[in-house]
Motif scaffolding. Structure first.
Motif, PDB file in Angstrom:
ATOM      1  N   HIS A 108       0.799  -1.224   0.000  1.00  0.00           N
ATOM      2  CA  HIS A 108       0.000   0.000   0.000  1.00  0.00           C
ATOM      3  C   HIS A 108       0.835   1.280   0.000  1.00  0.00           C
ATOM      4  O   HIS A 108       0.389   2.296  -0.509  1.00  0.00           O
ATOM      5  N   ASP A 109       2.024   1.252   0.550  1.00  0.00           N
ATOM      6  CA  ASP A 109       2.858   2.463   0.607  1.00  0.00           C
ATOM      7  C   ASP A 109       4.179   2.325  -0.143  1.00  0.00           C
ATOM      8  O   ASP A 109       5.086   3.124   0.053  1.00  0.00           O
ATOM      9  N   VAL A 110       4.302   1.331  -1.024  1.00  0.00           N
ATOM     10  CA  VAL A 110       5.572   1.119  -1.719  1.00  0.00           C
ATOM     11  C   VAL A 110       5.998   2.361  -2.501  1.00  0.00           C
ATOM     12  O   VAL A 110       7.188   2.630  -2.653  1.00  0.00           O
ATOM     13  N   GLY A 111       5.056   3.156  -2.955  1.00  0.00           N
ATOM     14  CA  GLY A 111       5.381   4.376  -3.693  1.00  0.00           C
ATOM     15  C   GLY A 111       6.169   5.388  -2.883  1.00  0.00           C
ATOM     16  O   GLY A 111       6.842   6.260  -3.440  1.00  0.00           O
ATOM     17  N   LYS A 112       6.127   5.268  -1.561  1.00  0.00           N
ATOM     18  CA  LYS A 112       6.906   6.192  -0.724  1.00  0.00           C
ATOM     19  C   LYS A 112       8.414   5.999  -0.907  1.00  0.00           C
ATOM     20  O   LYS A 112       9.194   6.872  -0.563  1.00  0.00           O
ATOM     21  N   MET A 113       8.800   4.844  -1.462  1.00  0.00           N
ATOM     22  CA  MET A 113      10.221   4.606  -1.721  1.00  0.00           C
ATOM     23  C   MET A 113      10.765   5.592  -2.752  1.00  0.00           C
ATOM     24  O   MET A 113      11.962   5.784  -2.847  1.00  0.00           O
TER      25      MET A 113
END
Length: 139
Positions: A108-113
């Motif tokens: 759900h938050d992989v885009g924060k990488m």
């Protein structure tokens, strides 16, 4: 007693971290990356969590299970997966759908990488432009 063992917690958070970082490093020029390897690793994490949750009869103890001893994004992804699976199990969702639900929770938050750390960890209010970047993590 925590709903999952410390060993599983550490292993899962480490696997999430290394996989997320690998995804970031292997991103293709067009901004995409291959999910096949990540999917295999994450499915095994989800299954391991499901197995331990199935052995624990007191899923409501999850509410008191707030350990944070690793980097926020990876620990947060693990905790979201743990809570999501526990709720799904309480709702009697079948195992195949629980796996899909668990994979979504991990990712759900992989885009924060791909958001600069200076923005992610900025104390105080974000500028409008910084906030726009944060919002793009879900794209």
């Amino acid at each position: 007693m925590p709903p999952v063992s410390g060993n599983l917690r550490r292993e899962a958070i480490n696997r999430i971290e290394t996989t997320f970082l690998g995804m970031k490093n292997e991103m293709n020029l067009d901004g995409s990356f291959t999910m096949e390897q990540a999917n295999v690793k994450f499915t095994q994490i989800v299954r391991n969590i499901m197995d331990e949750l199935n052995r624990n009869n007191e899923l409501l103890t999850l509410l008191a299970d707030v350990y944070t001893y690793d980097d926020y994004i990876f620990t947060h992804s693990f905790n979201v997966t743990l809570y999501t699976l526990a709720i799904g199990m309480e709702l009697n969702i079948n195992n195949k759908n629980l796996e899909i639900l668990g994979l979504g929770a991990i990712l759900h938050d992989v885009g924060k990488m791909f958001i600069p750390l200076g923005i992610l960890h900025k104390p105080g209010k974000l500028t409008e432009k910084e906030f726009e970047q944060i919002q793009k993590h879900a794209d």
